[in-house]
Design an enzyme around this catalytic site. Structure first.
Site, mmCIF file in Angstrom:
data_model
loop_
_atom_site.group_PDB
_atom_site.id
_atom_site.type_symbol
_atom_site.label_atom_id
_atom_site.label_comp_id
_atom_site.label_asym_id
_atom_site.label_seq_id
_atom_site.Cartn_x
_atom_site.Cartn_y
_atom_site.Cartn_z
ATOM 1 C CG ASP B 227 -2.286 0.568 0.938
ATOM 2 O OD1 ASP B 227 -2.322 1.771 0.665
ATOM 3 O OD2 ASP B 227 -3.310 -0.137 0.976
ATOM 4 C CG HIS B 260 -5.349 3.678 0.849
ATOM 5 N ND1 HIS B 260 -4.942 2.396 0.577
ATOM 6 C CD2 HIS B 260 -6.649 3.750 0.459
ATOM 7 C CE1 HIS B 260 -5.962 1.726 0.034
ATOM 8 N NE2 HIS B 260 -7.002 2.535 -0.046
ATOM 9 C CG ASN B 348 -13.637 1.477 -4.068
ATOM 10 O OD1 ASN B 348 -14.086 0.482 -3.504
ATOM 11 N ND2 ASN B 348 -12.497 2.036 -3.705
ATOM 12 C CB ALA B 358 -10.108 -8.424 -6.696
ATOM 13 C CB SER B 432 -9.393 0.407 0.183
ATOM 14 O OG SER B 432 -8.926 0.608 -1.103
#
Lengths: 80, 491
Positions: B227, B260, B348, B358, B432
């Protein structure tokens, strides 16, 4: 010029000597070799890709570096 | 129903490293059925529940190689958890490479700005708040409106077409809840007072996972977070990691300032002011995002490789983009073969397709869900409420969450309170946030299975982890494209 990822996709161990020769012969610039010998980040001109690919054979792949953004759910105005 | 290609986790044929069950599946179990009879396979389910998955073999490449099968999208998550160790690739069709020259109509309309709206943002005590991002839409469908950030005096002026505002969102970086208002007529000025975060507030994460009352996890489980970096924060201990960004100090794996990664880490392993799902877990931080910039897939590959070398058990990737990426695929595959599971956020894009990585079958894809009344009224999160609702009608799949048959599980991701750099706290929304909720819960559950964690670091270890988790997932009553198999829950 752009960055491309050279990656070993064959079985067994990559031929480091062969790759170094290709890099030298094709005048490629190594950007990051921290994952060498299986993966190397290279800089090369788009026009040179066609020249490099046949040298690599089937055991190496050459793919463009790609960017990932920090995900965000904030709504944004469409820029006109 | 859709067609999928089943392959061993590595190579195109089975070898000595292939999970014996996968080998058996590809060579023996399916072979007689190539005549296209439909098989009824047992699904791995919680105790006292039974389910059969219908699989039809359509074609085969070599006896121990790829199989083309027909499988329901709704049963895909069940299949992945019941038969781990397969790469599952959706059958894809390619068109001839003809180029169509499309006429691109440039929308060069000049916006008819005739209203200036001055907004003042303060806390509840009236103190001005700076650096608060505000966006107001006069036409939400076309995303028309204006946005800006407040000054030190808490003020921003927006230039709008008309006084009628369809939607207004106020996004603080940290310390406060946001603000949302829909369908109103604005006067020349507007005052908005934001609510500060109470870290004891029961958000949706703590509704499902009462983290404050949970003990630290007993076993040493290592989670790699790929990240923006993690910390510093008094609630977080970072045990190791690497900065994978070119020309940055490899030892500087604290947060790049965007927050984040620190928020993600807090959801997994915070302990102190707030509590993560798997407090006690060993956090390893792999920074791949330069400040204000995107992450190269090469940095991500480096990060996965380092997480494998550092012997992480789970990897959290709250990132993604459209389109597959062979480079990252090979490293996720390598992680799986080293007994490491990768959890990835669905993305998103307002119910768009599941993002990569994913969408890759060897990663665990996580969608985001929320629950009504787990956030205050008039905050940004109210705008995320959208059908479908679960068996419990208060539960919903977040409007922003991407969905699709690749979804494996869902997890809380709307209005999540977690850590932010420099000992602050922030509310964030997104897959997230759902992703680390699932990763953290997986870590907590797996901590009760030392026999699996002690296995040699091979594909069989990753297979066993998935199998162990699969019987601890409960459906919340959404369709599988929204929730996969459901949510990881404690027994």
């Amino acid at each position: 010029m752009g960055n491309y990822i050279l990656q070993y996709i064959g079985d067994g161990t990559p031929d480091v000597q062969q790759v170094q020769e290709i890099i030298h012969t094709c005048h490629l610039r190594i950007v990051d070799d921290s994952l060498s010998p299986r993966t190397i980040l290279l800089e090369l001109a788009e026009a040179d890709i066609a020249k490099v690919r046949p040298e690599l054979g089937t055991e190496w792949s050459l793919t463009p570096e790609k960017e990932y953004h920090v995900p965000d759910t904030r709504r944004k105005i469409k820029k006109g | 129903m859709a067609n999928f290609i089943l392959l061993p986790a590595t190579q195109t044929q089975t070898n000595e490293d292939t999970n014996p069950k996968v080998k058996n599946f590809l060579t023996t179990v399916l072979e007689p059925a190539v005549k296209s009879e439909s098989l009824k396979l047992s699904a791995r389910m919680p105790a006292k529940q039974e389910k059969k998955i219908s699989v039809k073999v359509l074609d085969s490449i070599q006896e121990d190689g790829a199989k083309l099968v027909q499988l329901s999208d709704d049963e895909l998550a069940d299949f992945r958890f019941s038969y781990p160790g397969f790469r599952i690739i959706k059958e894809k069709f390619y068109k001839k490479a003809i180029i169509y020259h499309e006429a691109i109509e440039k929308k060069a309309k000049k916006s008819q700005v005739n209203n200036k709206l001055q907004i003042t943002v303060t806390d509840k005590a009236g103190n001005p708040l700076k650096d608060i991002y505000i966006v107001a839409f006069t036409d939400f469908a076309n995303r028309l409106g204006d946005s800006g950030t407040t000054t030190a005096k808490g003020k921003v002026t927006l230039a709008l077409k008309g006084k009628r505002i369809q939607r207004m969102y106020v996004y603080p970086e940290h310390s406060y809840w946001g603000y949302y208002r829909a369908s109103f007529t604005a006067a020349a000025s507007l005052h908005i007072a934001l609510t500060s975060i109470d870290i004891n507030y029961k958000d949706v994460l703590r509704y499902f996972y009462p983290t404050a009352s949970w003990p630290s996890i007993p076993a040493s489980i290592r989670v790699g977070i790929i990240d923006t970096g993690v910390g510093p924060h008094k609630d977080l201990v970072v045990s190791g990691g690497m900065n994978c960004v070119k020309d940055e100090d490899p030892k500087d794996f604290k947060d790049n300032g965007e927050g984040h990664g620190t928020h993600v880490a807090g959801i997994i392993g915070a302990s102190g002011g707030v509590h993560g799902v798997a407090a006690g877990v060993e956090i390893f931080s792999y920074r791949v995002f330069p400040v204000g910039k995107s992450a190269s897939n090469f940095y991500i590959m480096k990060a996965i490789n380092q997480a494998i070398l550092d012997k992480c058990d789970l990897i959290n990737m709250s990132l993604g983009e459209e389109g597959e990426d062979e480079g990252i695929i090979s490293y996720i595959k390598q992680a799986y073969n080293a007994g490491v599971l990768c959890f990835c956020a669905n993305g998103n894009d307002d119910r768009g397709k599941v993002n990569f990585p994913a969408s890759y079958s060897l990663s665990v894809a996580v969608s985001a869900m929320g629950r009504k009344k787990t956030f205050p009224a008039s905050v940004v999160e109210t705008s995320s409420i959208k059908a479908p609702y679960g068996k419990d009608k208060a539960n919903f799949i977040a409007d922003f969450s991407n969905i699709g048959p690749e979804t494996d599980v869902t997890a809380p991701g709307v209005g999540i309170i977690s850590t932010f750099p420099d000992d602050r706290y922030a509310i964030m929304d997104g897959t997230s946030m759902a992703c680390p909720a699932a990763t953290g819960m997986a870590a907590r559950l797996l901590s009760a299975a030392p026999e699996i964690l002690a296995m040699p670091r091979t594909q069989a270890r990753a297979d066993e982890m998935l199998k162990y988790l699969s019987v601890r997932i409960r459906s919340l009553g959404f369709k599988p494209t929204f929730e996969g198999k459901g949510m990881l829950l404690s027994e």
